[in-house]
Design a protein around this motif. Structure first.
Motif, mmCIF file in Angstrom:
data_model
loop_
_atom_site.group_PDB
_atom_site.id
_atom_site.type_symbol
_atom_site.label_atom_id
_atom_site.label_comp_id
_atom_site.label_asym_id
_atom_site.label_seq_id
_atom_site.Cartn_x
_atom_site.Cartn_y
_atom_site.Cartn_z
ATOM 1 N N VAL A 49 0.866 -1.179 0.000
ATOM 2 C CA VAL A 49 0.000 0.000 0.000
ATOM 3 C C VAL A 49 0.903 1.229 0.000
ATOM 4 O O VAL A 49 1.762 1.374 0.866
ATOM 5 C CB VAL A 49 -0.933 0.022 1.234
ATOM 6 N N ILE A 50 0.700 2.100 -0.975
ATOM 7 C CA ILE A 50 1.470 3.333 -1.091
ATOM 8 C C ILE A 50 0.511 4.488 -0.823
ATOM 9 O O ILE A 50 -0.485 4.654 -1.530
ATOM 10 C CB ILE A 50 2.090 3.470 -2.498
ATOM 11 N N LEU A 51 0.800 5.256 0.204
ATOM 12 C CA LEU A 51 -0.090 6.346 0.590
ATOM 13 C C LEU A 51 0.257 7.617 -0.183
ATOM 14 O O LEU A 51 1.376 8.119 -0.093
ATOM 15 C CB LEU A 51 0.000 6.597 2.092
ATOM 16 N N ALA A 52 -0.706 8.115 -0.925
ATOM 17 C CA ALA A 52 -0.537 9.349 -1.699
ATOM 18 C C ALA A 52 -1.817 10.169 -1.623
ATOM 19 O O ALA A 52 -2.261 10.748 -2.607
ATOM 20 C CB ALA A 52 -0.181 9.018 -3.142
ATOM 21 N N GLY A 95 14.601 12.106 -10.522
ATOM 22 C CA GLY A 95 15.349 11.496 -11.618
ATOM 23 C C GLY A 95 14.537 11.541 -12.896
ATOM 24 O O GLY A 95 14.047 12.590 -13.299
ATOM 25 N N LYS A 96 14.343 10.381 -13.503
ATOM 26 C CA LYS A 96 13.589 10.300 -14.764
ATOM 27 C C LYS A 96 12.116 10.026 -14.536
ATOM 28 O O LYS A 96 11.376 9.771 -15.480
ATOM 29 C CB LYS A 96 14.184 9.202 -15.643
ATOM 30 N N THR A 97 11.678 10.048 -13.264
ATOM 31 C CA THR A 97 10.288 9.731 -12.946
ATOM 32 C C THR A 97 9.798 10.705 -11.880
ATOM 33 O O THR A 97 10.259 11.828 -11.796
ATOM 34 C CB THR A 97 10.170 8.244 -12.513
ATOM 35 N N THR A 98 8.846 10.262 -11.079
ATOM 36 C CA THR A 98 8.321 11.052 -9.960
ATOM 37 C C THR A 98 8.655 10.324 -8.663
ATOM 38 O O THR A 98 9.133 9.181 -8.688
ATOM 39 C CB THR A 98 6.788 11.175 -10.068
ATOM 40 N N VAL A 99 8.371 10.968 -7.535
ATOM 41 C CA VAL A 99 8.561 10.289 -6.250
ATOM 42 C C VAL A 99 7.711 9.022 -6.233
ATOM 43 O O VAL A 99 8.189 7.951 -5.851
ATOM 44 C CB VAL A 99 8.212 11.216 -5.068
ATOM 45 N N LEU A 100 6.462 9.112 -6.684
ATOM 46 C CA LEU A 100 5.595 7.937 -6.737
ATOM 47 C C LEU A 100 6.180 6.866 -7.650
ATOM 48 O O LEU A 100 6.154 5.673 -7.317
ATOM 49 C CB LEU A 100 4.187 8.324 -7.209
ATOM 50 N N GLY A 101 6.726 7.259 -8.772
ATOM 51 C CA GLY A 101 7.360 6.295 -9.672
ATOM 52 C C GLY A 101 8.541 5.598 -9.032
ATOM 53 O O GLY A 101 8.703 4.374 -9.155
ATOM 54 N N GLN A 102 9.365 6.348 -8.314
ATOM 55 C CA GLN A 102 10.535 5.753 -7.662
ATOM 56 C C GLN A 102 10.112 4.824 -6.528
ATOM 57 O O GLN A 102 10.662 3.734 -6.370
ATOM 58 C CB GLN A 102 11.461 6.850 -7.120
ATOM 59 N N VAL A 103 9.125 5.235 -5.738
ATOM 60 C CA VAL A 103 8.619 4.387 -4.647
ATOM 61 C C VAL A 103 8.041 3.096 -5.222
ATOM 62 O O VAL A 103 8.314 2.001 -4.722
ATOM 63 C CB VAL A 103 7.563 5.146 -3.809
ATOM 64 N N THR A 104 7.246 3.220 -6.273
ATOM 65 C CA THR A 104 6.641 2.045 -6.903
ATOM 66 C C THR A 104 7.707 1.083 -7.405
ATOM 67 O O THR A 104 7.652 -0.124 -7.137
ATOM 68 C CB THR A 104 5.724 2.478 -8.065
#
Length: 81
Positions: free
Chosen positions: A6-9, A26-35
């Motif tokens: 579960v990723i809380l956003a 980087g090349k993505t978003t914080v959500l992308g890196q966490v995922t």
């Protein structure tokens, strides 16, 4: 073993004025890196099911989640509370 993540956003980002999970990283978003990090860290014999909980900024968080779903087993769920 099957894992769920579960990723809380769901925050409103009142003080910052923009959702932290959608900031570039980087090349993505914080959500992308966490995922991506959780996907590879939690992987066993099967990919983990990953849920991104949206709330505030629902449309933007769910759009980013949909983009990530092209590469990872992730989907958004909305928390109205």
């Amino acid at each position: 073993m099957r894992l769920g993540v579960v990723i809380l956003a769901a925050g409103l980002s009142r003080r910052m004025g923009t959702p932290k999970m959608l900031l570039p990283w980087g090349k993505t978003t914080v959500l992308g890196q966490v995922t991506e990090t959780l996907f590879y860290a939690a992987q066993t014999t099967e990919a983990p099911e990953m849920l991104v909980v949206s709330g505030g900024w629902q449309d933007q968080v769910e759009a980013e989640t949909a983009r990530l779903a092209g590469s990872f087993p992730v989907r958004a769920v909305f928390n109205a509370g």
